[in-house]
Design an enzyme around this catalytic site. Structure first.
Site, short mmCIF file in Angstrom:
data_model
loop_
_atom_site.label_atom_id
_atom_site.label_comp_id
_atom_site.label_asym_id
_atom_site.label_seq_id
_atom_site.Cartn_x
_atom_site.Cartn_y
_atom_site.Cartn_z
N GLU A 18 6.25 -8.29 -0.45
CA GLU A 18 7.02 -7.40 0.45
C GLU A 18 6.27 -6.25 0.52
O GLU A 18 7.24 -5.71 0.25
CB GLU A 18 7.82 -8.12 1.46
CG GLU A 18 7.44 -9.11 1.89
CD GLU A 18 8.34 -9.91 3.15
OE1 GLU A 18 9.19 -8.39 3.84
OE2 GLU A 18 8.54 -10.73 3.44
N THR A 63 4.87 -4.02 -3.53
CA THR A 63 5.38 -4.21 -4.91
C THR A 63 5.95 -2.70 -4.57
O THR A 63 6.66 -1.41 -3.76
CB THR A 63 3.96 -3.66 -5.68
OG1 THR A 63 3.80 -2.50 -5.05
CG2 THR A 63 3.07 -4.99 -5.97
N1 CAA Z 1 5.69 1.34 11.24
C1 CAA Z 1 4.84 1.99 11.75
N2 CAA Z 1 3.38 2.50 11.73
C2 CAA Z 1 3.21 2.10 10.54
C3 CAA Z 1 4.32 1.96 9.39
C4 CAA Z 1 5.27 1.25 10.21
N3 CAA Z 1 6.29 1.10 9.24
N4 CAA Z 1 3.56 2.52 8.44
C5 CAA Z 1 2.70 3.11 8.99
N5 CAA Z 1 2.24 2.81 9.61
C6 CAA Z 1 0.98 3.44 11.19
C7 CAA Z 1 0.09 4.84 11.04
O1 CAA Z 1 1.70 5.94 11.84
C8 CAA Z 1 -1.18 4.92 11.10
O2 CAA Z 1 -1.04 4.98 12.31
P1 CAA Z 1 -1.63 6.16 12.94
O3 CAA Z 1 -3.29 6.37 12.60
O4 CAA Z 1 -2.52 5.98 14.36
O5 CAA Z 1 -0.39 6.83 12.57
C9 CAA Z 1 -1.56 3.76 10.40
O6 CAA Z 1 -0.30 2.55 10.70
C10 CAA Z 1 -1.63 3.55 9.06
O7 CAA Z 1 -0.57 4.07 8.33
P2 CAA Z 1 -1.32 4.40 6.64
O8 CAA Z 1 -2.48 5.62 6.99
O9 CAA Z 1 0.20 4.78 6.23
O10 CAA Z 1 -1.64 3.32 5.80
P3 CAA Z 1 -2.28 3.29 4.26
O11 CAA Z 1 -3.83 2.11 4.23
O12 CAA Z 1 -1.92 4.28 3.77
O13 CAA Z 1 -1.42 1.66 3.74
C11 CAA Z 1 0.80 1.48 3.15
C12 CAA Z 1 0.13 2.08 4.38
C13 CAA Z 1 2.33 1.69 3.36
C14 CAA Z 1 0.20 1.06 1.59
C15 CAA Z 1 1.03 -0.84 3.65
O14 CAA Z 1 -0.71 -1.39 3.42
C16 CAA Z 1 1.30 -1.55 2.83
O15 CAA Z 1 2.59 -1.89 3.36
N6 CAA Z 1 0.91 -2.04 1.76
C17 CAA Z 1 2.00 -3.19 0.89
C18 CAA Z 1 1.35 -4.73 2.17
C19 CAA Z 1 2.23 -4.87 1.79
O16 CAA Z 1 3.97 -4.86 1.74
N7 CAA Z 1 2.37 -6.84 2.22
C20 CAA Z 1 3.30 -7.74 1.93
C21 CAA Z 1 2.65 -8.59 2.11
S1 CAA Z 1 3.87 -9.94 3.32
C22 CAA Z 1 4.35 -10.49 1.82
O17 CAA Z 1 4.47 -10.34 0.66
C23 CAA Z 1 5.12 -12.23 2.21
C24 CAA Z 1 5.83 -12.60 1.03
O18 CAA Z 1 5.46 -13.27 0.83
C25 CAA Z 1 7.34 -12.83 0.72
#
Ligand code: CAA
Length: 380
Positions: A364, A366
């Site tokens: 979820e 790192t």
């Molecule tokens: N809420 C709403 N919108 C969001 C948001 C949020 N929390 N975070 C980003 N956005 C939107 C941004 O506003 C942006 O939209 P606009 O262009 O319209 O402004 C768009 O999404 C892109 O945002 P970023 O430019 O910030 O995106 P990014 O490519 O830089 O990535 C990141 C952001 C936080 C690094 C994201 O890629 C991330 O969370 N990575 C980790 C992945 C992850 O957590 N995976 C978990 C898998 S599920 C799992 O693990 C379950 C399990 O097995 C237990």
């Protein structure tokens, strides 16, 4: 901020605690040893209404508040972190996605069976080359009339081999890059062209199954689009803002379970003619561990409280996830140390807690991604 539980939450906590201590704890060691999905416990949780906590009552759920949900994950994780993550992904990610973004027909079709545990939910975001950089996903959904045709793969999908539905993120706009052009779809298990690998072998969480999904011209009906076409990335991120609080609660519970056990152990284990708990070095260590756990608990409950109140909680969820899961790793490692050689054996549960803790710093998002999320909130 007031974390005093109301009467309903108190009663709920009492029920969940009893269930966790009796039913879940009874099979935790066996589930870990045999790498077995705890089918019987999950089924009972369905009967008790514990799987449908994020689902409104009119769709068959129990409509609980977010703090109650987090308390449940914490209680489960104290005794069995595998059960905690099964429920966190099913309830917190899969059910919540449909309850929040689903069209009426989707809610009616899926939420009742999900709440009852008749079907288990999974959340398919991660791909072989899109882990931390989730927006670089390449699972392709091409337009095929009444369907989307899916080609590509997902990895590390919790609950996959048991799941009836997969909340799946795919690129519906072939010209798009990054966060644009991604759509969320409900993929049903019997979709032709979908294959689910055998569970991968992991360091810990042996009761939780983690598989790969392969889509080979898999046809998903267009009516299964969840939310708006092209807006899937925001769905994914919003779901993870909540999901990370649950993983924080899982870390918190793991740490508490390990420390509870270690405290019982050091009070009865005698060396040099007295219980080892009589040594100041050990007392100071457990005092520090308990303090870290309390700090983690406050961060977790604050994030849950903000979410329950409908207030922004992305930064606080990331803080709670990072701190509570780092605490889980530290506390469980120190608890193994407190038990000495016995702690390193499978005869005692603390090594299981330590193995289970590690992945909470990874999935979820790192903890380095959590730092990125926190920093972006501070600097924007
Ligand atoms: N809420 C709403 N919108 C969001 C948001 C949020 N929390 N975070 C980003 N956005 C939107 C941004 O506003 C942006 O939209 P606009 O262009 O319209 O402004 C768009 O999404 C892109 O945002 P970023 O430019 O910030 O995106 P990014 O490519 O830089 O990535 C990141 C952001 C936080 C690094 C994201 O890629 C991330 O969370 N990575 C980790 C992945 C992850 O957590 N995976 C978990 C898998 S599920 C799992 O693990 C379950 C399990 O097995 C237990």
């Amino acid at each position: 901020m007031d974390f005093t539980l109301n009467e309903e939450q108190e009663l709920f906590l009492e029920m969940v605690r009893k269930f966790a201590r009796h039913e879940v704890a009874a099979v935790a060691e066996q589930v870990d040893r045999e790498h077995r999905f705890p089918q019987e416990t999950i089924a009972k949780m369905g009967e008790l209404g514990l799987l449908g906590l994020s689902i409104p009552e009119e769709y068959g759920g129990s409509g609980g508040d977010y703090l109650s949900y987090v308390l449940m994950i914490e209680e489960l994780a104290k005794v069995c972190a595998s059960t905690a993550v099964i429920v966190a992904v099913h309830t917190g990610l899969a059910c919540t996605s449909i309850a929040r973004f689903g069209a009426e027909a989707q809610r009616e079709k899926f939420l009742g069976p999900l709440a009852a545990g008749e079907i288990i939910g999974a959340y398919a975001l991660t791909e072989p080359n899109a882990g931390s950089d989730a927006a670089s996903l390449t699972l392709t959904a091409s337009d095929a009339g009444e369907h989307w045709r899916l080609n590509g793969s997902k990895v590390f999908i919790t609950n996959a081999s048991e799941a009836g539905i997969f909340v799946t993120f795919a690129r519906t706009d072939p010209a798009s890059r990054g966060a644009e052009g991604i759509t969320c779809l409900i993929v049903e298990r019997d979709t032709p062209g979908l294959t689910i690998s055998k569970p991968v072998e992991k360091m810990g969480l042996h009761g939780s199954v983690t598989c790969e999904l392969h889509f080979d011209n898999a046809l998903v009906p267009k009516e299964n689009v969840l939310g708006e076409i092209g807006h899937g990335f925001k769905v994914a991120m919003q779901m993870l803002d909540g999901g990370r609080i649950a993983i924080a609660a899982q870390g918190l519970g793991i740490a508490e379970g390990a420390l509870d056990y270690a405290i019982r152990y050091i009070r009865q284990r005698e060396q040099f003619g007295r219980p080892i708990a009589a040594n100041q070095g050990i007392q100071w260590l457990v005092a520090d561990l308990a303090t870290e756990i309390d700090a983690a608990r406050l961060l977790v409950y604050r994030a849950a409280w903000l979410k329950t109140a409908g207030r922004p909680h992305g930064k606080e969820a990331a803080m709670a996830k990072k701190f509570a899961t780092d605490t889980a790793m530290q506390v469980t490692s120190d608890c193994v140390q407190l038990l000495g050689g016995y702690g390193y054996t499978r005869e005692y549960p603390v090594e299981r807690h330590m193995r289970d803790a590690k992945v909470t710093q990874i999935y979820e998002g790192t903890n380095q991604i959590q730092q990125m999320v926190i920093a972006r909130h501070l600097l924007r």
